[in-house]
Design an enzyme around this catalytic site. Structure first.
Site, PDB file in Angstrom:
ATOM      1  CB  CYS A 331      -0.973  -0.034   1.170  1.00 55.54           C
ATOM      2  SG  CYS A 331      -2.354   1.118   0.972  1.00 55.54           S
ATOM      3  CG  HIS A 431      -3.927  -3.492   3.460  1.00 52.76           C
ATOM      4  ND1 HIS A 431      -2.717  -3.157   4.021  1.00 52.76           N
ATOM      5  CD2 HIS A 431      -4.458  -2.336   2.969  1.00 52.76           C
ATOM      6  CE1 HIS A 431      -2.523  -1.855   3.884  1.00 52.76           C
ATOM      7  NE2 HIS A 431      -3.556  -1.335   3.250  1.00 52.76           N
TER       8      HIS A 431
END
Length: 491
Positions: A331, A431
């Site tokens: 991310c 994630h």
């Protein structure tokens, strides 16, 4: 709907642990259980099937309760993003950025309404709600705007348990002081006290427990021993409590502890590998030559990238790469591995841009749109065809500026992940990627092969099955050490 609530004398007293364990315990007894935390301040978030954000701890508690996470279980999520501001997420959607002072003025009534509406929805589907408080219920300067502790307990007439961490010392003073600062109607809701994290022989506490029960007229439900049962935590302070180095570890992985580190629950599955040591490294420390380095997510990517550069860690990472080291960015970490991050509208903070590590051919623009969604894809690397599940939470779009020398990590979506041809630089927006057992082991075997170590079996279960065992062990701990009859009597 019947209700139980866990409040703590301090932060990290064990509220999340107790709430999850109670959810599993009552689920095993046949109750239809839901967790609930009215307001959570955390950077560890989860994305529901509907694309809403909620605290990761409440998602774990939902799994403990045998149900699917939903935003009503955590209707308000505050995500700190520096400069004394937080992003406000109500019922899963970002609605603004605020300071603590402005939050009370601008969001308090809206937040309390969201809490009541969420509880109404949950009460229509569940028999029992197990609530978690936040911090301490006796913060005098905050009680008038507290949406998480005794306001919720009074609204639900919840059988409330006060939990105290005895490992840090001062447990009896913490309990008595907390009770003294509660209003009489709040104190009347406290049906039991749990002493948590005790090291030693319980009989040493007997005289103190007798005194405490006589003084407070509230039963001590039991003493939970200090346990190595590991459960995902809510904030980065808990990184200080991570287990020590494992004697059988063969791989060393460094996670860079960014100033605004987010979603470090991504690395719980790595911590659960017996042959892997995971260490969180401060920016001022020496990187050395670990088997792999992970740059995690961040709530303020531009500011953390600037900190990475100013601290000298960026230079250490680039030198480590030149020596053949493996770096993985997730991310915000993916964005930092690129060439440039632009935030010209100052959505994250005052900085408008930051030069990246220039290890991936990416340019990222921070946008108004926040992407929150679950994903199911097939991998291309480190092995083709492996099923991978996870979720995205990011407020930025990354564009490839060159495809030569780089490959897409996943079959379906080139924007989701990228890896260089030598498999030394990895980056993805996913994630929870290490929750996928076969993918995780295959990636770890890539590291092991570089060390000349034998590969480990890859046909293993996903991390969710390991988490199920952990949750059962937590419930077993309660059954062994607590007398919950005073709580059952209230129900």
């Amino acid at each position: 709907m019947k209700a139980i609530m866990a409040v703590g004398t301090t932060s990290h007293a064990g509220k999340s642990f107790l709430t999850a364990a109670l959810c599993r315990l009552f689920n095993r007894k046949g109750w239809q259980v839901t967790p609930f935390k009215g307001q959570n301040m955390a950077l560890n978030a989860y994305v529901t099937a509907g694309g809403g954000e909620m605290g990761h701890a409440q998602a774990v508690q939902a799994w403990a309760a045998g149900t699917i996470p939903r935003v009503e279980m955590n209707p308000i999520l505050l995500k700190p993003q520096g400069n004394m501001t937080s992003q406000v997420i109500i019922k899963g959607k970002a609605v603004g950025v605020t300071t603590a002072v402005d939050y009370y003025q601008n969001y308090f009534e809206q937040g309390w309404q969201a809490i009541k509406e969420s509880l109404a929805k949950l009460s229509a589907e569940f028999d029992l709600v197990v609530c978690e408080g936040a911090g301490s219920p006796a913060e005098i300067n905050l009680k008038h705007r507290d949406l998480t502790n005794m306001r919720v307990a009074k609204y639900l007439d919840a059988a409330t348990i006060l939990v105290v961490d005895i490992d840090r010392g001062g447990a009896f003073a913490h309990v008595v002081g907390t009770l003294e600062l509660l209003e009489p109607e709040e104190r009347a809701l406290i049906k039991g006290i749990v002493i948590n994290k005790f090291r030693g022989q319980k009989s040493l506490l007997d005289s103190g427990i007798t005194w405490l029960e006589d003084y407070t007229k509230i039963p001590v439900l039991g003493v939970l021993p200090y346990s190595d049962i590991f459960l995902s935590a809510e904030d980065s302070l808990s990184l200080l409590d991570r287990p020590a180095q494992k004697p059988k570890a063969e791989l060393n992985i460094i996670v860079i502890r960014l100033p605004h580190i987010a979603n470090f629950t991504d690395f719980d599955p790595l911590c659960g590998e017996a042959t892997v040591n995971v260490r969180y490294l401060e920016l001022q420390e020496s990187l050395g030559d670990p088997d792999g380095v992970i740059i995690p997510g961040s709530k303020t990517t531009v500011a953390d990238l600037i900190a990475l550069n100013q601290s000298g860690m960026a230079n250490q990472l680039q030198a480590y790469h030149q020596r053949g080291g493996i770096i993985f960015g997730i991310c915000g970490g993916l964005q930092m591995l690129g060439r440039l991050i632009l935030d010209t509208d100052h959505r994250e903070g005052p900085e408008s841009e930051a030069a990246g590590l220039n290890l991936l051919p990416l340019k990222t623009v921070i946008t108004a749109e926040k992407i929150t969604r679950q994903r199911q894809v097939l991998s291309n690397y480190p092995q083709g065809g492996l099923p991978v599940m996870g979720y995205e939470i990011h407020q930025g779009i990354s564009q490839w500026e060159s495809e030569s020398g780089y490959q897409k990590m996943f079959e379906e979506d080139a924007s989701l992940g990228i890896v260089n041809d030598s498999l030394s630089i990895w980056g993805c927006y996913l994630h929870g990627i290490f929750d996928n057992g076969s993918w995780r082991r295959t990636w770890l075997n890539h590291l092991r092969q570089r060390r000349g170590l034998l590969s480990l079996p890859t046909g293993i279960a996903n991390y969710c099955e390991q988490r199920e065992i952990t949750l059962d062990n937590m419930a077993n701990l309660l059954e062994e050490h607590l007398n919950l009859q005073p709580i059952f009597a209230h129900l």
